[in-house]
Design a protein around this motif. Sequence first.
Motif, PDB file in Angstrom:
ATOM      1  N   CYS A  62      38.993  57.847  52.640  1.00  0.00           N
ATOM      2  CA  CYS A  62      38.936  58.734  51.609  1.00  0.00           C
ATOM      3  C   CYS A  62      37.621  57.883  50.450  1.00  0.00           C
ATOM      4  CB  CYS A  62      40.037  59.080  50.820  1.00  0.00           C
ATOM      5  SG  CYS A  62      41.163  59.734  51.697  1.00  0.00           S
ATOM      6  N   GLY A  63      36.746  57.343  50.990  1.00  0.00           N
ATOM      7  CA  GLY A  63      35.728  56.656  50.151  1.00  0.00           C
ATOM      8  C   GLY A  63      36.201  55.534  49.365  1.00  0.00           C
ATOM      9  N   ALA A  64      37.010  54.653  50.016  1.00  0.00           N
ATOM     10  CA  ALA A  64      37.429  53.417  49.553  1.00  0.00           C
ATOM     11  C   ALA A  64      36.126  52.525  49.197  1.00  0.00           C
ATOM     12  CB  ALA A  64      38.291  52.627  50.468  1.00  0.00           C
ATOM     13  N   PRO A  65      36.021  52.065  47.894  1.00  0.00           N
ATOM     14  CA  PRO A  65      34.874  51.210  47.627  1.00  0.00           C
ATOM     15  C   PRO A  65      35.284  49.877  48.244  1.00  0.00           C
ATOM     16  CG  PRO A  65      36.580  51.012  45.811  1.00  0.00           C
ATOM     17  CD  PRO A  65      36.922  52.150  46.902  1.00  0.00           C
ATOM     18  N   PRO A  66      34.203  49.022  48.459  1.00  0.00           N
ATOM     19  CA  PRO A  66      34.130  47.559  48.981  1.00  0.00           C
ATOM     20  C   PRO A  66      35.095  46.849  47.869  1.00  0.00           C
ATOM     21  CG  PRO A  66      31.926  48.328  48.988  1.00  0.00           C
ATOM     22  CD  PRO A  66      32.631  49.514  48.167  1.00  0.00           C
ATOM     23  N   HIS A  67      36.288  46.123  48.151  1.00  0.00           N
ATOM     24  CA  HIS A  67      36.911  45.420  47.171  1.00  0.00           C
ATOM     25  C   HIS A  67      37.219  44.096  47.594  1.00  0.00           C
ATOM     26  CE1 HIS A  67      39.708  47.913  49.626  1.00  0.00           C
ATOM     27  NE2 HIS A  67      40.645  47.078  49.070  1.00  0.00           N
ATOM     28  N   GLY A  68      37.921  43.364  46.720  1.00  0.00           N
ATOM     29  CA  GLY A  68      38.292  41.848  46.926  1.00  0.00           C
ATOM     30  C   GLY A  68      39.362  41.557  45.929  1.00  0.00           C
ATOM     31  N   GLY A  69      39.882  40.815  46.014  1.00  0.00           N
ATOM     32  CA  GLY A  69      40.991  39.847  45.170  1.00  0.00           C
ATOM     33  C   GLY A  69      41.531  38.771  45.333  1.00  0.00           C
ATOM     34  N   ILE A  70      42.478  38.330  44.781  1.00  0.00           N
ATOM     35  CA  ILE A  70      43.149  36.915  44.873  1.00  0.00           C
ATOM     36  C   ILE A  70      44.550  36.763  44.240  1.00  0.00           C
ATOM     37  CG2 ILE A  70      42.212  35.824  42.465  1.00  0.00           C
ATOM     38  CD1 ILE A  70      41.483  33.490  44.223  1.00  0.00           C
ATOM     39  N   ALA A  71      45.415  35.976  44.547  1.00  0.00           N
ATOM     40  CA  ALA A  71      46.594  35.791  44.007  1.00  0.00           C
ATOM     41  C   ALA A  71      46.640  34.276  43.532  1.00  0.00           C
ATOM     42  CB  ALA A  71      47.681  36.182  44.800  1.00  0.00           C
ATOM     43  N   LEU A  72      46.955  33.915  42.352  1.00  0.00           N
ATOM     44  CA  LEU A  72      47.222  32.593  42.072  1.00  0.00           C
ATOM     45  C   LEU A  72      48.646  32.293  41.932  1.00  0.00           C
ATOM     46  CD1 LEU A  72      44.366  32.374  39.125  1.00  0.00           C
ATOM     47  CD2 LEU A  72      44.069  31.711  41.503  1.00  0.00           C
ATOM     48  N   GLY A  73      49.115  31.285  42.230  1.00  0.00           N
ATOM     49  CA  GLY A  73      50.687  30.910  42.157  1.00  0.00           C
ATOM     50  C   GLY A  73      50.979  30.469  40.727  1.00  0.00           C
ATOM     51  N   PHE A  74      51.679  31.353  39.841  1.00  0.00           N
ATOM     52  CA  PHE A  74      51.858  31.200  38.440  1.00  0.00           C
ATOM     53  C   PHE A  74      52.666  30.052  38.047  1.00  0.00           C
ATOM     54  CE2 PHE A  74      53.231  32.419  34.053  1.00  0.00           C
ATOM     55  CZ  PHE A  74      51.918  32.258  33.327  1.00  0.00           C
ATOM     56  N   ASP A  75      53.860  29.853  39.023  1.00  0.00           N
ATOM     57  CA  ASP A  75      54.833  28.766  38.836  1.00  0.00           C
ATOM     58  C   ASP A  75      54.222  27.419  39.310  1.00  0.00           C
ATOM     59  OD1 ASP A  75      56.783  30.729  38.527  1.00  0.00           O
ATOM     60  OD2 ASP A  75      56.739  31.386  40.633  1.00  0.00           O
ATOM     61  N   ARG A  76      53.190  27.411  40.233  1.00  0.00           N
ATOM     62  CA  ARG A  76      52.779  26.208  40.502  1.00  0.00           C
ATOM     63  C   ARG A  76      51.682  25.619  39.797  1.00  0.00           C
ATOM     64  NH1 ARG A  76      54.181  22.069  42.244  1.00  0.00           N
ATOM     65  NH2 ARG A  76      55.452  22.878  43.925  1.00  0.00           N
ATOM     66  N   LEU A  77      50.806  26.790  39.198  1.00  0.00           N
ATOM     67  CA  LEU A  77      50.025  26.368  38.114  1.00  0.00           C
ATOM     68  C   LEU A  77      50.653  25.969  36.796  1.00  0.00           C
ATOM     69  CD1 LEU A  77      46.799  26.988  37.249  1.00  0.00           C
ATOM     70  CD2 LEU A  77      47.846  29.189  36.190  1.00  0.00           C
ATOM     71  N   MET A  78      51.878  26.633  36.258  1.00  0.00           N
ATOM     72  CA  MET A  78      52.634  26.118  35.319  1.00  0.00           C
ATOM     73  C   MET A  78      52.964  24.390  35.290  1.00  0.00           C
ATOM     74  SD  MET A  78      51.808  27.983  32.964  1.00  0.00           S
ATOM     75  CE  MET A  78      52.475  26.924  31.750  1.00  0.00           C
TER      76      MET A  78
ATOM     77  N   ALA B 243      33.214  59.407  52.609  1.00  0.00           N
ATOM     78  CA  ALA B 243      34.786  59.976  52.408  1.00  0.00           C
ATOM     79  C   ALA B 243      34.996  60.903  53.617  1.00  0.00           C
ATOM     80  CB  ALA B 243      35.004  60.794  51.294  1.00  0.00           C
ATOM     81  N   THR B 244      35.248  60.550  54.736  1.00  0.00           N
ATOM     82  CA  THR B 244      35.248  61.234  55.945  1.00  0.00           C
ATOM     83  C   THR B 244      36.507  62.187  56.383  1.00  0.00           C
ATOM     84  OG1 THR B 244      36.379  59.575  57.164  1.00  0.00           O
ATOM     85  CG2 THR B 244      33.818  59.983  57.135  1.00  0.00           C
ATOM     86  N   ASP B 245      37.848  62.008  55.592  1.00  0.00           N
ATOM     87  CA  ASP B 245      39.028  62.509  55.753  1.00  0.00           C
ATOM     88  C   ASP B 245      39.705  62.840  54.543  1.00  0.00           C
ATOM     89  OD1 ASP B 245      41.127  63.542  57.492  1.00  0.00           O
ATOM     90  OD2 ASP B 245      41.527  61.665  58.373  1.00  0.00           O
ATOM     91  N   MET B 246      39.161  63.741  53.854  1.00  0.00           N
ATOM     92  CA  MET B 246      40.101  64.082  52.524  1.00  0.00           C
ATOM     93  C   MET B 246      40.991  65.029  52.721  1.00  0.00           C
ATOM     94  SD  MET B 246      38.610  62.037  50.391  1.00  0.00           S
ATOM     95  CE  MET B 246      38.703  62.670  48.700  1.00  0.00           C
TER      96      MET B 246
END
Lengths: 673, 673
Positions: A593-609, B121-124
């Motif tokens: 449905c037209g998903a944009p290119p995307h990326g992310g991350i998760a940082l371990g908050f307990d370890r960081l603290m 968006a090929t399949d809406m």
Amino acid sequence: MLRLARQFHAKAQPFPTRTHSCAQLSAEFEGRAVTLAGWLLPERKGRVVSFFPLKDSQGTTQLVVNHAENPDAAAVLASVPPESTVLVQGTVALRPQSARRPGPTGDIDVQVQKVTVLNPATDMPFLPHNIHNLPNEDLRARYRFLDLRRTALTQNLQKRSQVAFLVRSALHDQGKRFTEVETPVLLRSSPEGAREFLVPTRQLKAVESPNTTSQQDPLFYALQQSPQQPKQLLICSGAVDKYYQIARCFRDEDGRKDRQPEFTQIDLEMAFVSWGEFADANPVPVEAEGEYPWGWRIGGIQVRRVVEDLVRKIWLKVEGVELPKDFKVMTYYEAMSRIINLSDRLSGSTPSAAASVAASDEILECIVVRKSHETEFFNATRTLEQAHTEHITLTKSNMDKWLLESKAAREVFASANSSFSNLDLEGDSSTPEAILNESLHLRPGDHVFLAHRSRLPKGGSTALGRVRLGIFEEAQSKGEFRVTESPHFLWVTEFPLFTRDDSDKEFLAHGRWSSSHHPFTAPMWQDVEALKRGDIEHVRGQHYDLVLNGCEIGGGSVRIHDADMQEHVFSKVLQLSDEEKAPFNHLIQALRCGAPPHGGIALGFDRLMSILCKTQSIRDVIAFPKTSGGTDLMFKSPAPVDAQTLKQYGIQSVLEGISKEQKARKSSSPPAL
Amino acid sequence: MLRLARQFHAKAQPFPTRTHSCAQLSAEFEGRAVTLAGWLLPERKGRVVSFFPLKDSQGTTQLVVNHAENPDAAAVLASVPPESTVLVQGTVALRPQSARRPGPTGDIDVQVQKVTVLNPATDMPFLPHNIHNLPNEDLRARYRFLDLRRTALTQNLQKRSQVAFLVRSALHDQGKRFTEVETPVLLRSSPEGAREFLVPTRQLKAVESPNTTSQQDPLFYALQQSPQQPKQLLICSGAVDKYYQIARCFRDEDGRKDRQPEFTQIDLEMAFVSWGEFADANPVPVEAEGEYPWGWRIGGIQVRRVVEDLVRKIWLKVEGVELPKDFKVMTYYEAMSRIINLSDRLSGSTPSAAASVAASDEILECIVVRKSHETEFFNATRTLEQAHTEHITLTKSNMDKWLLESKAAREVFASANSSFSNLDLEGDSSTPEAILNESLHLRPGDHVFLAHRSRLPKGGSTALGRVRLGIFEEAQSKGEFRVTESPHFLWVTEFPLFTRDDSDKEFLAHGRWSSSHHPFTAPMWQDVEALKRGDIEHVRGQHYDLVLNGCEIGGGSVRIHDADMQEHVFSKVLQLSDEEKAPFNHLIQALRCGAPPHGGIALGFDRLMSILCKTQSIRDVIAFPKTSGGTDLMFKSPAPVDAQTLKQYGIQSVLEGISKEQKARKSSSPPAL
């Protein structure tokens, strides 16, 4: 003293409002009438006056009471048990010059006029202010509410709150415009990662049954392991351009030191991530490796920038440390090579062996740990040895034959069709040990950990990598090794996208390929063709791990946004059945449905603290942690639940089944005649 | 169009970085080269140029492409399906004066030079930009990731994030110094409130069994219903002076409209709360009622101040509305009396009946709803009638006998040993209807809802109170009634501390007293003696509810900090067994360790946001909500779990037990010979 305390009761009637915290008063308040409230600590008694520290979550103020002038208040303060809460009305007085101390309230006392006992501490299992005489960890866990009164833990909780707020502020700040979105904790069971917790519902699903018409199967939610799918769907929706959440996650893992069944991660996802300056300047980059700026040859440059900014702000504010503008970047291949490759060192010195060793798919690696001042250290840490690793302590007598005696070395050279004899017969009169002892500066007392592995890294950590981490942690906990004051951050990128070597994933993979990270990670664009033609082991992913002084504190990736590519990974590479793919159907649909290119991350908050609080255990930065076995000794959880309650959820104890079965067997036995 | 789309594929190769959001460009950017990325909306085709809106989460920019000058880009834009993600490189151009529109990007277009299709968006399943042609709610729930792309929902999510950040900022601000603490979601089952969700663990508890030696009972966590106990323990610890958390909570309730199994509350708790200015000026206040300033006669004044500040900040920032400095305060008794007390009106007019009616413990109440313009309204809302209430529609023919025909009235006067005949025979020639019709300005077409209740309020809501709320909600959803632009906030205080009338609590109370709020709520200090001597129904609590335009948005209380008083409530009032008290033992223990006086509140964040987003349904302010039945139509949760997995948790489907039982019966039947 406890007897005397019985004369006091908790105050139920109105009392005056406190005017200041116990950390707030200084010389400039001299002469001011104040009302303080806090926990009373033990008396230091003088002839004319007595001193009492009054403590709250912010700090401590010294109370002074004059026996002659205010005998009532003096008597109350002296007889109420330590750690009681009291409210004190008095006047700020400057201390004599000689009695002044550095610190927030060190210049003043409060001269007590009136004392109100708010709540006497009549039943203390231990005294948290007495830090040199604390009971064992189990007892403190049972009375966690008292252990938290210790200044160290109090400050950890406050620092955690401060950092969480700093994170949110940084992400909301000027132009970053992140949207915090709460994703469901009650999700659907999905086979993407670790073992999950189930939540029975009172919803039932009708099932076909040969015997009755109304049999119904119980239905379950699963607690989110991470908001991976919800956050990708949010980005696909277009409602959120930059998502974040400080998210509670749940994993039912056991046997992992210092893991908690629930933990917290700083979770980010961003739409339209790209390759950054490089791609902008060169829309179609050349194939050549090494030409990319700053070593970051993958997408997701915006995630890198946001995280570096975030970490830089935290370290500046909390640690007063200015971190470099760009964190170092290293490929996974390079990171793996930092463990010393003995194969290459040996083959370089012994020409005829070189060819066969270099050609071998198996390489021999080692870690060297220098002789310890504390001789017991390595006795205590023998358990660090992992399967497939070997630990040799060098001595005067084995210095010239340790390699020859090593099983790992023997195996590698066997696989290379080489042999030990080759190594010390060719031209050079040095033994292999002599070569290595010299180039690695080995001495008696040093420790060598050996292992062999395939030359091409397979994803996940290697056995020797785990040994290295184990040594690091042991050494740190024993005070042998301190994290350097200047923290070293490092990005590791370009991991193999798939692996067959991760034992954690084997329970789902059953001998098939599994994703090193998760099945949504995009391949490097240079390796898309390799992915298509099935050259799986050479496909590198757009994955990035953030490492601080050798400890992984976060990881993420650019995701696949092409539905056909995602289908290919599920069906052709991971070979998932239709049933296994079902929990991902809505994600595939979202990509179409037209998903944009995307990326992310998760940082371990307990370890960081725990790093920011300079403690080894994440339990020291969690208000109410559980034991490594998953037990909460204060709340006494988990706990049994009666059969009647379980029945509402369409479930019962396995025992219940057994005992019914037994009853059924009995009752249907032919009656004894 | 879909066929054409097949020629496009998602972009896996590097592409340029976008330079601006789709809401960012204005006249001052004229002539600038920009790169935008977003969702392409349908073409408006002209002879020379075509226009395409490009939309992202922030807004929309109009693209212009010239067919002659840039035939390639024009062809791509025309043939890629709507809602595809594209990246556009172009130049900002001022629109001709006549084409300018108000709003962020209304002065400019972007003249397209180059188009990169990021993902077609090929399949809406539906087109979210086509808001006049949306499918039904179920289908939109299945494709929630598309529904969220609608501007209305997109803005709700962003507003929610904005308000959450505002809350945190306000609490961290200057001197407030709140500490956000994450409390466990995995807690222990405790009987304090609603039905909870259970989480099976792989931990087992050995149990005695007559048959085998190794039988083990499965153990369960319970998901937190609210962080009530953890937050009180945090305050008792002294580690946290002012706690807050935007906390996820879980309740397994069914049959409640617009409830979600997981919901979010803004949760506060504060140490050393007091009676404020009043207590400070009068350390031992006089008994007299009504002498307290601003009607707030209970403790917890600091909680009131913090919440009012918080709400004032939110309304100022989000709504642009300046709220009054002090919110109104009303006692529960007064709030209940706002429903019209007919008994008093009648007794006042008919002297001889007055005595008996006034003496009666039962009073007759009514709500009047004026004639509706929409005649169907009350046909549709017949279901509003609650048990024990009566709905009378006034007509020309019943205007003079509606009360006489009322069953509720009959019952009240019967209990008062009075009768209808008394009412219209004594001196005054008016009928009771005439009295009421005049004083209440009743007209044909008006609706009267009647009920009777005991004169002394019993805690919880009354049947007529629920009718009032139901009418309010119905009217609002039908557009009959709009929440006034100026929001009216009200504190309701001094609730009865215990009740026997709350059907929600009966499943735990089993005919005993139960707490109107929860068992930790402190009595008003004036009623401590009544509590001690067992005059339970006259004990009022230091409880406060925050009400906005008739809708409860939060509630809290000053807690009991005296262990003996807490014990008294558990054992003497609620008559809990030792087993029922067990989950509270650590709290009692904490109170004995110098717990400070404390109080707090929880505000319903979902409800608050639905008010701020001007929507009826909290589902519109939750990213991934569940249906009222607890089903997630997109993630397809809850779902069945296979028997093998359940077995790891020591549980099985009840069916499993049954079928085993059946098998056992079969197998142990004597073999047919």
